[in-house]
Write a protein that holds these residues in place. Structure first.
Motif: not given
Length: 386
Positions: A175, A179, A181, A204-209, A224, A258
């Motif tokens: 993780t 995080a 990157r 695990l990648v953020g939902p905004a990416e 995702h 991203d």
């Protein structure tokens, strides 16, 4: 009902291009001078539908939730992998002709050609199952059929921990890697679980990416909300229309990713991937076939040479593009696990080498010489200390 009569009915339906419905089967039987009861007709329908529409004798194996691979090497040799290694089943085909028909029909469903002029096929079926088939005389002992099942739901990282693929506590390290990157490669042999692990990590990648996937065969299914999936395409029978993986990588760069993901680096696309990861696309990743993590630089050298990239240039780009290598193995018991995690460094001559940072153990990752560098990379990228 004899097998011969069943073949006659099947032939009549195939010639007419008709599906085996009860009415059509009953009509074909009457034309052959046979009248069966309703229960018998429905039994014939089920048998014919399985062979003409489904996957024949393989249907129950592919439907079993624990099966990952189904391999046919002969009419009476059908093997499966349920996660614990290969085991022979009791499933049998009537003869070699039935295996060949199934392979050709599945190839047609996938939009590919499989015949004497083109005796092999590698394709993806509509449900995501990976198909590979080889016909005689290339396959000396008879038609060889391999099916890799792609489950509709990706594994979560916690499930991989429970299965032993990731050691206890290892999810915190992975993780932190995501995080921060850090760009990484997942290596291992065929069937070692590279795609499964990569799908779990992308979840695990953020939902905004925005994640853009470029794959030879669309197998990655990360959990995702924002994923764009691109898949290669072979040339048609006239030899035109081919879309290669390197073409997809170039297109993906224009789609504001991203995270740029290459499902499997296996050729000249390695140059495009390394170039992309050196142009501000942090957190990119992909998979590579390799015997060990330490073999990755040499493996990429070989791939880069196919695109005309010299050794010094490749190592220069590799050092700036990729930070971490996760290596998977499949032990004798059939269990897939992360054997080791390496970080990339330059040696005295300026060439990239891998340094072990974490080694798998039943109690968790054990520290190795590159552990401190891995911690610094994660901290520098904003990842939390695991």
């Amino acid at each position: 009902m004899t097998r011969e009569l069943l073949e006659v009915v099947r032939g009549r339906l195939a010639e007419a291009g008709a599906e085996p419905t009860p009415a059509r089967v009953a009509l074909a039987l009457r034309e052959e001078g046979r009248v069966l009861g309703d229960a018998e007709v429905l039994g014939v329908v089920a048998a014919l539908r399985s062979e003409m529409v489904g996957t024949g004798p393989l249907e129950p194996l592919l439907a079993a939730p624990e099966v990952t691979d189904v391999l046919v090497t002969a009419p009476d040799e059908v093997w499966v992998d349920r996660g614990g290694g290969l085991e022979r089943t009791d499933v049998r085909f009537q003869d070699a002709a039935q295996v060949r028909r199934l392979a050709q029909r599945l190839a047609a469903v996938a939009g590919r050609r499989l015949d004497d002029a083109r005796p092999f096929v590698d394709a993806r079926l509509p449900d995501g199952t990976r198909l590979h088939a080889v016909l005689p005389p290339v396959a000396v002992a008879g038609t060889c059929l391999s099916l890799r099942v792609l489950r509709p739901r990706a594994f979560a990282l916690a499930e991989l921990v429970a299965a032993g693929t990731v050691p206890p506590g290892g999810e915190r390290l992975l993780t932190a890697l995501l995080a921060a990157r850090l760009s990484f490669l997942i290596t291992g042999g065929t069937g070692s679980g590279k795609t499964t692990l990569l799908s779990a990590l992308l979840g695990l990648v953020g939902p905004a990416e925005r994640i853009v996937l470029a794959e030879d065969s669309a197998e990655l299914r990360p959990d995702h909300p924002h994923v764009v999936r691109l898949e290669t395409r072979p040339a048609n029978q006239e030899g035109v229309g081919r879309v290669a993986l390197k073409d997809l990588v170039r297109q993906a760069l224009r789609m504001r990713p991203d995270r740029l993901v290459v499902g499997e680096v296996r050729g000249a696309e390695v140059t495009d991937l390394l170039a992309a990861l050196n142009t501000g696309h942090e957190g990119g990743c992909g998979t590579v076939h390799a015997n060990a993590a330490c073999d990755v630089p040499a493996r990429l050298e070989a791939l880069g040479s196919t695109a005309g990239l010299d050794r010094a240039a490749l190592h220069s780009q590799l050092a700036a593009a990729v930070s971490v290598v996760l290596h998977l193995v499949r032990d004798r018991g059939g269990r897939r696990r992360i054997a080791e995690i390496h970080v990339l460094e330059r040696d005295r001559d300026g060439f990239v080498v891998t340094v072990p940072a974490a080694i798998w153990s039943p109690d968790g990752f054990q520290e190795a010489p590159g552990w401190g560098r891995l911690a610094r990379l994660c901290a520098r990228g904003g990842g939390e200390r695991w």
